[in-house]
Design a protein around this motif. Sequence first.
Motif, PDB file in Angstrom:
ATOM      1  N   LYS A  21       0.837  -1.206   0.000  1.00  0.00           N
ATOM      2  CA  LYS A  21       0.000   0.000   0.000  1.00  0.00           C
ATOM      3  C   LYS A  21       0.870   1.254   0.000  1.00  0.00           C
ATOM      4  CE  LYS A  21      -3.507   2.113   2.969  1.00  0.00           C
ATOM      5  NZ  LYS A  21      -4.276   1.924   4.207  1.00  0.00           N
ATOM      6  N   LEU A  22       1.901   1.254   0.808  1.00  0.00           N
ATOM      7  CA  LEU A  22       2.808   2.392   0.891  1.00  0.00           C
ATOM      8  C   LEU A  22       3.570   2.570  -0.422  1.00  0.00           C
ATOM      9  CD1 LEU A  22       3.709   4.573   2.883  1.00  0.00           C
ATOM     10  CD2 LEU A  22       5.472   3.013   3.682  1.00  0.00           C
ATOM     11  N   GLN A  23       4.009   1.480  -1.049  1.00  0.00           N
ATOM     12  CA  GLN A  23       4.719   1.560  -2.325  1.00  0.00           C
ATOM     13  C   GLN A  23       3.817   2.151  -3.414  1.00  0.00           C
ATOM     14  OE1 GLN A  23       6.139  -2.592  -2.255  1.00  0.00           O
ATOM     15  NE2 GLN A  23       8.182  -1.751  -2.626  1.00  0.00           N
ATOM     16  N   ARG A  24       2.558   1.743  -3.449  1.00  0.00           N
ATOM     17  CA  ARG A  24       1.616   2.307  -4.444  1.00  0.00           C
ATOM     18  C   ARG A  24       1.409   3.800  -4.211  1.00  0.00           C
ATOM     19  NH1 ARG A  24      -1.041  -2.557  -3.379  1.00  0.00           N
ATOM     20  NH2 ARG A  24      -2.495  -1.523  -1.970  1.00  0.00           N
ATOM     21  N   ALA A  25       1.229   4.186  -2.957  1.00  0.00           N
ATOM     22  CA  ALA A  25       1.015   5.604  -2.642  1.00  0.00           C
ATOM     23  C   ALA A  25       2.264   6.419  -2.967  1.00  0.00           C
ATOM     24  CB  ALA A  25       0.636   5.759  -1.164  1.00  0.00           C
ATOM     25  N   PHE A  26       3.449   5.885  -2.676  1.00  0.00           N
ATOM     26  CA  PHE A  26       4.699   6.575  -2.984  1.00  0.00           C
ATOM     27  C   PHE A  26       4.838   6.761  -4.490  1.00  0.00           C
ATOM     28  CE2 PHE A  26       9.230   6.537  -4.044  1.00  0.00           C
ATOM     29  CZ  PHE A  26       9.723   7.528  -3.211  1.00  0.00           C
ATOM     30  N   ALA A  27       4.579   5.709  -5.258  1.00  0.00           N
ATOM     31  CA  ALA A  27       4.709   5.773  -6.719  1.00  0.00           C
ATOM     32  C   ALA A  27       3.739   6.784  -7.329  1.00  0.00           C
ATOM     33  CB  ALA A  27       4.487   4.390  -7.327  1.00  0.00           C
ATOM     34  N   ALA A  28       2.560   6.927  -6.747  1.00  0.00           N
ATOM     35  CA  ALA A  28       1.544   7.830  -7.288  1.00  0.00           C
ATOM     36  C   ALA A  28       1.700   9.270  -6.802  1.00  0.00           C
ATOM     37  CB  ALA A  28       0.145   7.322  -6.907  1.00  0.00           C
ATOM     38  N   CYS A  29       2.544   9.494  -5.796  1.00  0.00           N
ATOM     39  CA  CYS A  29       2.671  10.820  -5.191  1.00  0.00           C
ATOM     40  C   CYS A  29       3.521  11.742  -6.064  1.00  0.00           C
ATOM     41  CB  CYS A  29       3.301  10.695  -3.809  1.00  0.00           C
ATOM     42  SG  CYS A  29       3.354  12.256  -2.904  1.00  0.00           S
ATOM     43  N   ALA A  30       2.963  12.879  -6.418  1.00  0.00           N
ATOM     44  CA  ALA A  30       3.695  13.857  -7.231  1.00  0.00           C
ATOM     45  C   ALA A  30       4.638  14.709  -6.380  1.00  0.00           C
ATOM     46  CB  ALA A  30       2.711  14.753  -7.971  1.00  0.00           C
ATOM     47  N   ASP A 152      13.417   5.859  -4.720  1.00  0.00           N
ATOM     48  CA  ASP A 152      13.003   4.462  -4.679  1.00  0.00           C
ATOM     49  C   ASP A 152      12.765   4.076  -3.226  1.00  0.00           C
ATOM     50  OD1 ASP A 152      12.531   1.776  -5.103  1.00  0.00           O
ATOM     51  OD2 ASP A 152      14.521   1.347  -5.931  1.00  0.00           O
ATOM     52  N   ILE A 153      11.545   3.696  -2.928  1.00  0.00           N
ATOM     53  CA  ILE A 153      11.197   3.347  -1.552  1.00  0.00           C
ATOM     54  C   ILE A 153      11.568   1.895  -1.218  1.00  0.00           C
ATOM     55  CG2 ILE A 153       8.821   2.660  -2.055  1.00  0.00           C
ATOM     56  CD1 ILE A 153       8.011   4.045   0.581  1.00  0.00           C
ATOM     57  N   ALA A 154      11.769   1.066  -2.231  1.00  0.00           N
ATOM     58  CA  ALA A 154      12.028  -0.358  -1.994  1.00  0.00           C
ATOM     59  C   ALA A 154      13.238  -0.617  -1.086  1.00  0.00           C
ATOM     60  CB  ALA A 154      12.174  -1.103  -3.316  1.00  0.00           C
ATOM     61  N   PRO A 155      14.390   0.044  -1.275  1.00  0.00           N
ATOM     62  CA  PRO A 155      15.531  -0.250  -0.387  1.00  0.00           C
ATOM     63  C   PRO A 155      15.267   0.061   1.088  1.00  0.00           C
ATOM     64  CG  PRO A 155      16.290   0.879  -2.355  1.00  0.00           C
ATOM     65  CD  PRO A 155      14.788   0.932  -2.367  1.00  0.00           C
ATOM     66  N   VAL A 156      14.502   1.108   1.385  1.00  0.00           N
ATOM     67  CA  VAL A 156      14.253   1.430   2.796  1.00  0.00           C
ATOM     68  C   VAL A 156      13.247   0.452   3.399  1.00  0.00           C
ATOM     69  CG1 VAL A 156      14.969   3.834   2.590  1.00  0.00           C
ATOM     70  CG2 VAL A 156      12.556   3.260   2.325  1.00  0.00           C
ATOM     71  N   ILE A 157      12.322  -0.057   2.576  1.00  0.00           N
ATOM     72  CA  ILE A 157      11.408  -1.097   3.058  1.00  0.00           C
ATOM     73  C   ILE A 157      12.178  -2.389   3.284  1.00  0.00           C
ATOM     74  CG2 ILE A 157       9.454  -2.566   2.407  1.00  0.00           C
ATOM     75  CD1 ILE A 157       8.189  -0.082   1.106  1.00  0.00           C
ATOM     76  N   ASP A 158      13.075  -2.736   2.359  1.00  0.00           N
ATOM     77  CA  ASP A 158      13.907  -3.936   2.541  1.00  0.00           C
ATOM     78  C   ASP A 158      14.758  -3.826   3.801  1.00  0.00           C
ATOM     79  OD1 ASP A 158      12.853  -5.096   0.260  1.00  0.00           O
ATOM     80  OD2 ASP A 158      14.562  -4.531  -1.017  1.00  0.00           O
ATOM     81  N   ALA A 159      15.293  -2.640   4.072  1.00  0.00           N
ATOM     82  CA  ALA A 159      16.094  -2.442   5.282  1.00  0.00           C
ATOM     83  C   ALA A 159      15.234  -2.636   6.530  1.00  0.00           C
ATOM     84  CB  ALA A 159      16.736  -1.054   5.277  1.00  0.00           C
ATOM     85  N   ARG A 160      13.988  -2.206   6.484  1.00  0.00           N
ATOM     86  CA  ARG A 160      13.088  -2.416   7.630  1.00  0.00           C
ATOM     87  C   ARG A 160      12.787  -3.902   7.807  1.00  0.00           C
ATOM     88  NH1 ARG A 160       9.546   0.465  10.996  1.00  0.00           N
ATOM     89  NH2 ARG A 160       7.822  -0.817  11.723  1.00  0.00           N
ATOM     90  N   ARG A 161      12.551  -4.602   6.702  1.00  0.00           N
ATOM     91  CA  ARG A 161      12.326  -6.050   6.787  1.00  0.00           C
ATOM     92  C   ARG A 161      13.518  -6.722   7.478  1.00  0.00           C
ATOM     93  NH1 ARG A 161      10.527  -5.715   0.983  1.00  0.00           N
ATOM     94  NH2 ARG A 161       8.271  -6.006   1.031  1.00  0.00           N
ATOM     95  N   SER A 162      14.721  -6.353   7.062  1.00  0.00           N
ATOM     96  CA  SER A 162      15.935  -6.941   7.650  1.00  0.00           C
ATOM     97  C   SER A 162      16.042  -6.623   9.133  1.00  0.00           C
ATOM     98  CB  SER A 162      17.186  -6.434   6.931  1.00  0.00           C
ATOM     99  OG  SER A 162      17.202  -6.874   5.610  1.00  0.00           O
ATOM    100  N   PHE A 163      15.753  -5.372   9.486  1.00  0.00           N
ATOM    101  CA  PHE A 163      15.820  -4.968  10.888  1.00  0.00           C
ATOM    102  C   PHE A 163      14.827  -5.777  11.717  1.00  0.00           C
ATOM    103  CE2 PHE A 163      13.890  -2.365  14.244  1.00  0.00           C
ATOM    104  CZ  PHE A 163      14.979  -2.267  15.095  1.00  0.00           C
ATOM    105  N   LEU A 164      13.576  -5.880  11.255  1.00  0.00           N
ATOM    106  CA  LEU A 164      12.565  -6.621  12.019  1.00  0.00           C
ATOM    107  C   LEU A 164      12.908  -8.109  12.098  1.00  0.00           C
ATOM    108  CD1 LEU A 164       9.297  -4.865  10.803  1.00  0.00           C
ATOM    109  CD2 LEU A 164      10.486  -4.578  12.992  1.00  0.00           C
ATOM    110  N   ALA A 165      13.459  -8.665  11.025  1.00  0.00           N
ATOM    111  CA  ALA A 165      13.857 -10.073  11.062  1.00  0.00           C
ATOM    112  C   ALA A 165      14.967 -10.284  12.083  1.00  0.00           C
ATOM    113  CB  ALA A 165      14.308 -10.514   9.675  1.00  0.00           C
ATOM    114  N   SER A 166      15.904  -9.345  12.173  1.00  0.00           N
ATOM    115  CA  SER A 166      16.987  -9.489  13.152  1.00  0.00           C
ATOM    116  C   SER A 166      16.445  -9.401  14.571  1.00  0.00           C
ATOM    117  CB  SER A 166      18.063  -8.429  12.928  1.00  0.00           C
ATOM    118  OG  SER A 166      17.625  -7.146  13.332  1.00  0.00           O
ATOM    119  N   ARG A 167      15.431  -8.595  14.775  1.00  0.00           N
ATOM    120  CA  ARG A 167      14.820  -8.488  16.112  1.00  0.00           C
ATOM    121  C   ARG A 167      14.091  -9.786  16.478  1.00  0.00           C
ATOM    122  NH1 ARG A 167      15.102  -3.237  18.792  1.00  0.00           N
ATOM    123  NH2 ARG A 167      13.412  -4.129  19.990  1.00  0.00           N
TER     124      ARG A 167
END
Length: 171
Positions: A21-30, A152-167
């Motif tokens: 949802k966040l990726q779609r909103a980011f892509a559509a945001c002018a 590109d929002i994907a790398p920061v989302i991937d970094a969050r995934r990694s952080f949460l997985a480490s936790r």
Amino acid sequence: MERTGDSPERGRALQEAGYRKLQRAFAACAEPVYRIRDPWLAPCTLAEGHTVDGSLQSLTLAYGSWDTGQPHLHITTWRDLPGQDFEPDAAAEFPDTPGEEITVGIDGHPAEARLLRSAGGAWLLRADPGRVHLLAFGRGPMGDLAFERLVDIAPVIDARRSFLASRRRGR
């Protein structure tokens, strides 16, 4: 988003749906979303994002440690939506702190900003470039306060995934 009452699989499915949802909103945001141009703290992860009716309202990036006592930096970009009066939470350390007017770089152009500093080593910067607002909050060194667009929002989302997985692994 960690839902303790749900199964781990259900919680991750909800997280992934939120990311899409966040990726779609980011892509559509002018309007631009900003990141620090030359980060001096790593990693850069998605801290939080808010959408309203599918439109991106705010996005916060976190740099450095998630432990509040350690050096860190948070950058929030938000835009006002019709009928909304959104204002991100400001740190409680700054209620009566006198500020100073400074110039920061935003997309390679000088922009006026207001900087507040606490006696405890925290600082808060606010700039209002165009139709969006930018709030930077940090503890520790300020570094070069110059901002550029997050493309590109994907790398920061991937970094969050990694952080949460480490936790989760650390439990």
